[in-house]
Design a protein around this motif. Structure first.
Motif, mmCIF file in Angstrom:
data_model
loop_
_atom_site.group_PDB
_atom_site.id
_atom_site.type_symbol
_atom_site.label_atom_id
_atom_site.label_comp_id
_atom_site.label_asym_id
_atom_site.label_seq_id
_atom_site.Cartn_x
_atom_site.Cartn_y
_atom_site.Cartn_z
ATOM 1 N N ARG A 286 34.614 -61.223 0.022
ATOM 2 C CA ARG A 286 33.972 -60.220 1.572
ATOM 3 C C ARG A 286 32.579 -59.542 1.163
ATOM 4 O O ARG A 286 32.853 -59.022 0.631
ATOM 5 N N GLU A 287 31.944 -60.051 1.840
ATOM 6 C CA GLU A 287 30.344 -59.363 1.406
ATOM 7 C C GLU A 287 29.517 -58.380 2.860
ATOM 8 O O GLU A 287 29.243 -58.631 3.251
ATOM 9 N N GLU A 288 30.164 -57.264 2.761
ATOM 10 C CA GLU A 288 29.634 -56.103 3.885
ATOM 11 C C GLU A 288 28.667 -55.066 3.699
ATOM 12 O O GLU A 288 28.048 -54.171 4.132
ATOM 13 N N ILE A 289 28.828 -54.572 2.174
ATOM 14 C CA ILE A 289 27.989 -53.412 2.606
ATOM 15 C C ILE A 289 26.722 -53.910 1.207
ATOM 16 O O ILE A 289 25.994 -54.327 0.418
ATOM 17 N N LEU A 290 26.164 -53.614 2.288
ATOM 18 C CA LEU A 290 23.991 -53.973 1.375
ATOM 19 C C LEU A 290 23.907 -53.038 0.209
ATOM 20 O O LEU A 290 23.908 -52.076 0.182
ATOM 21 N N HIS A 291 23.341 -53.663 -0.955
ATOM 22 C CA HIS A 291 22.859 -53.709 -2.177
ATOM 23 C C HIS A 291 21.296 -54.714 -2.427
ATOM 24 O O HIS A 291 20.818 -55.123 -1.608
ATOM 25 N N GLY A 292 20.501 -53.672 -3.581
ATOM 26 C CA GLY A 292 19.881 -54.236 -3.964
ATOM 27 C C GLY A 292 18.373 -53.564 -3.579
ATOM 28 O O GLY A 292 18.752 -52.617 -3.153
ATOM 29 N N ASN A 293 17.361 -54.034 -3.873
ATOM 30 C CA ASN A 293 16.048 -53.325 -3.799
ATOM 31 C C ASN A 293 15.913 -53.674 -2.670
ATOM 32 O O ASN A 293 16.339 -53.869 -1.174
ATOM 33 N N PHE A 294 15.459 -51.929 -1.386
ATOM 34 C CA PHE A 294 14.935 -52.236 -0.033
ATOM 35 C C PHE A 294 14.030 -51.036 -0.464
ATOM 36 O O PHE A 294 13.194 -50.154 -0.905
ATOM 37 N N GLU A 295 13.547 -51.459 0.438
ATOM 38 C CA GLU A 295 11.837 -50.736 0.918
ATOM 39 C C GLU A 295 11.504 -49.822 2.725
ATOM 40 O O GLU A 295 11.762 -51.594 3.336
ATOM 41 N N ARG A 296 11.451 -49.621 3.192
ATOM 42 C CA ARG A 296 11.506 -49.320 4.741
ATOM 43 C C ARG A 296 10.264 -49.007 4.603
ATOM 44 O O ARG A 296 10.285 -47.000 4.083
ATOM 45 N N LYS A 297 9.821 -49.186 5.733
ATOM 46 C CA LYS A 297 8.451 -47.278 6.364
ATOM 47 C C LYS A 297 9.161 -47.316 7.948
ATOM 48 O O LYS A 297 9.554 -48.455 8.455
ATOM 49 N N ILE A 298 8.748 -46.281 8.229
ATOM 50 C CA ILE A 298 9.795 -45.593 9.607
ATOM 51 C C ILE A 298 8.414 -45.169 10.269
ATOM 52 O O ILE A 298 7.334 -43.930 9.543
ATOM 53 N N ASP A 299 7.994 -45.172 11.601
ATOM 54 C CA ASP A 299 7.153 -45.060 12.264
ATOM 55 C C ASP A 299 7.914 -43.637 13.097
ATOM 56 O O ASP A 299 9.138 -43.577 13.930
ATOM 57 N N LEU A 300 7.167 -42.499 13.002
ATOM 58 C CA LEU A 300 7.548 -41.524 13.744
ATOM 59 C C LEU A 300 7.058 -40.658 14.943
ATOM 60 O O LEU A 300 5.535 -41.682 15.049
ATOM 61 N N PRO A 301 7.582 -40.130 15.920
ATOM 62 C CA PRO A 301 7.391 -39.837 16.855
ATOM 63 C C PRO A 301 6.311 -39.175 17.258
ATOM 64 O O PRO A 301 5.650 -38.634 18.281
ATOM 65 N N TYR A 302 6.261 -38.363 16.012
ATOM 66 C CA TYR A 302 4.080 -37.540 15.920
ATOM 67 C C TYR A 302 4.184 -37.150 14.494
ATOM 68 O O TYR A 302 5.150 -37.874 13.617
ATOM 69 N N PRO A 303 2.809 -36.974 13.965
ATOM 70 C CA PRO A 303 2.443 -36.847 12.486
ATOM 71 C C PRO A 303 3.801 -35.125 11.936
ATOM 72 O O PRO A 303 3.631 -34.455 12.636
ATOM 73 N N VAL A 304 3.464 -35.253 11.124
ATOM 74 C CA VAL A 304 4.558 -34.643 10.198
ATOM 75 C C VAL A 304 4.041 -34.047 9.582
ATOM 76 O O VAL A 304 2.624 -34.327 8.480
ATOM 77 N N ARG A 305 3.785 -33.066 8.324
ATOM 78 C CA ARG A 305 2.989 -32.170 7.623
ATOM 79 C C ARG A 305 4.015 -32.440 6.240
ATOM 80 O O ARG A 305 4.740 -33.164 5.924
ATOM 81 N N ARG A 306 2.208 -32.980 5.338
ATOM 82 C CA ARG A 306 3.365 -34.003 4.118
ATOM 83 C C ARG A 306 3.749 -32.596 3.003
ATOM 84 O O ARG A 306 4.609 -33.086 2.184
ATOM 85 N N GLU A 307 3.087 -31.271 4.001
ATOM 86 C CA GLU A 307 3.015 -30.393 2.121
ATOM 87 C C GLU A 307 4.586 -29.414 2.238
ATOM 88 O O GLU A 307 5.325 -28.697 2.151
ATOM 89 N N LYS A 308 5.274 -29.745 3.807
ATOM 90 C CA LYS A 308 6.594 -29.025 3.880
ATOM 91 C C LYS A 308 7.782 -30.708 4.510
ATOM 92 O O LYS A 308 8.338 -30.960 5.750
ATOM 93 N N VAL A 309 8.459 -30.972 3.640
ATOM 94 C CA VAL A 309 9.145 -31.778 3.662
ATOM 95 C C VAL A 309 9.977 -31.440 2.482
ATOM 96 O O VAL A 309 10.156 -32.000 1.345
ATOM 97 N N GLU A 310 11.376 -31.623 3.549
ATOM 98 C CA GLU A 310 12.982 -31.004 2.520
ATOM 99 C C GLU A 310 13.428 -32.088 2.199
ATOM 100 O O GLU A 310 14.125 -33.193 3.599
ATOM 101 N N ALA A 311 13.982 -32.312 0.865
ATOM 102 C CA ALA A 311 15.232 -33.523 0.832
ATOM 103 C C ALA A 311 16.366 -33.186 -0.066
ATOM 104 O O ALA A 311 15.903 -32.330 -0.682
ATOM 105 N N SER A 312 17.678 -33.855 0.601
ATOM 106 C CA SER A 312 18.301 -33.479 -0.500
ATOM 107 C C SER A 312 19.529 -34.525 -0.331
ATOM 108 O O SER A 312 19.017 -35.165 0.633
ATOM 109 N N TYR A 313 20.653 -34.713 -1.423
ATOM 110 C CA TYR A 313 21.174 -35.957 -1.336
ATOM 111 C C TYR A 313 23.098 -36.124 -1.304
ATOM 112 O O TYR A 313 22.861 -34.561 -2.615
ATOM 113 N N GLN A 314 23.763 -36.015 -0.613
ATOM 114 C CA GLN A 314 25.146 -35.450 -1.153
ATOM 115 C C GLN A 314 25.819 -36.563 -0.374
ATOM 116 O O GLN A 314 25.515 -37.109 0.821
#
Length: 143
Positions: A87-115
């Motif tokens: 049984r294989e339910e966990i998706l894995h492998g290479n991915f590439e996803r483009k998401i359309d945002l509801p409005y334009p955002v500032r490139r220089e002000k993006v905060e990213a964290s991973y936990q």
């Protein structure tokens, strides 16, 4: 007898009957997009939470922001996966996803964290400052 022999004819007939884009509507159901995301809109900020488990090196994940589009690329590696799949339910492998945002955002002000397998992106709304005045140069055509 090959059960899939007439599959292309069947799909072509369905495309003809329902329209060429009929199968595109089912793509997310048949094969969920990777990574899976939740997108939250606030007045001045968009929060994107992406499920990307098992990342050892965050440099293997690429995040791009362009006006009103967010792009996430990378790989989910299942190091423990050995043996025959039952049984294989966990998706894995290479991915590439483009998401359309509801409005334009500032490139220089993006905060990213991973936990704990979640990539959290905070994207700040791009506001055009319409209150600024700029003096227009008038060309004198009489000279």
């Amino acid at each position: 007898m090959d059960p899939f022999k007439n599959m292309s004819d069947w799909k072509r007939n369905m495309d003809h009957f329902f329209g060429d884009n009929f199968w595109n509507e089912f793509e997310g159901v048949l094969k969920p997009s990777l990574p899976q995301i939740n997108l939250y809109q606030k007045e001045k900020e968009i929060v994107c939470i992406a499920s990307i488990p098992g990342v050892d090196n965050l440099k293997n994940i690429d995040v791009f922001v362009n006006h009103a589009t967010l792009e996430i690329k990378g790989s989910i590696d299942m190091k423990e996966a050995e043996g025959q799949v039952i049984r294989e339910e966990i998706l894995h492998g290479n991915f590439e996803r483009k998401i359309d945002l509801p409005y334009p955002v500032r490139r220089e002000k993006v905060e990213a964290s991973y936990q704990r397998g979640l990539l959290v992106l905070r994207l700040h709304r791009l506001f055009k400052d319409d209150n600024q005045k700029s003096r227009l140069e008038i060309v004198d055509l009489e000279d």
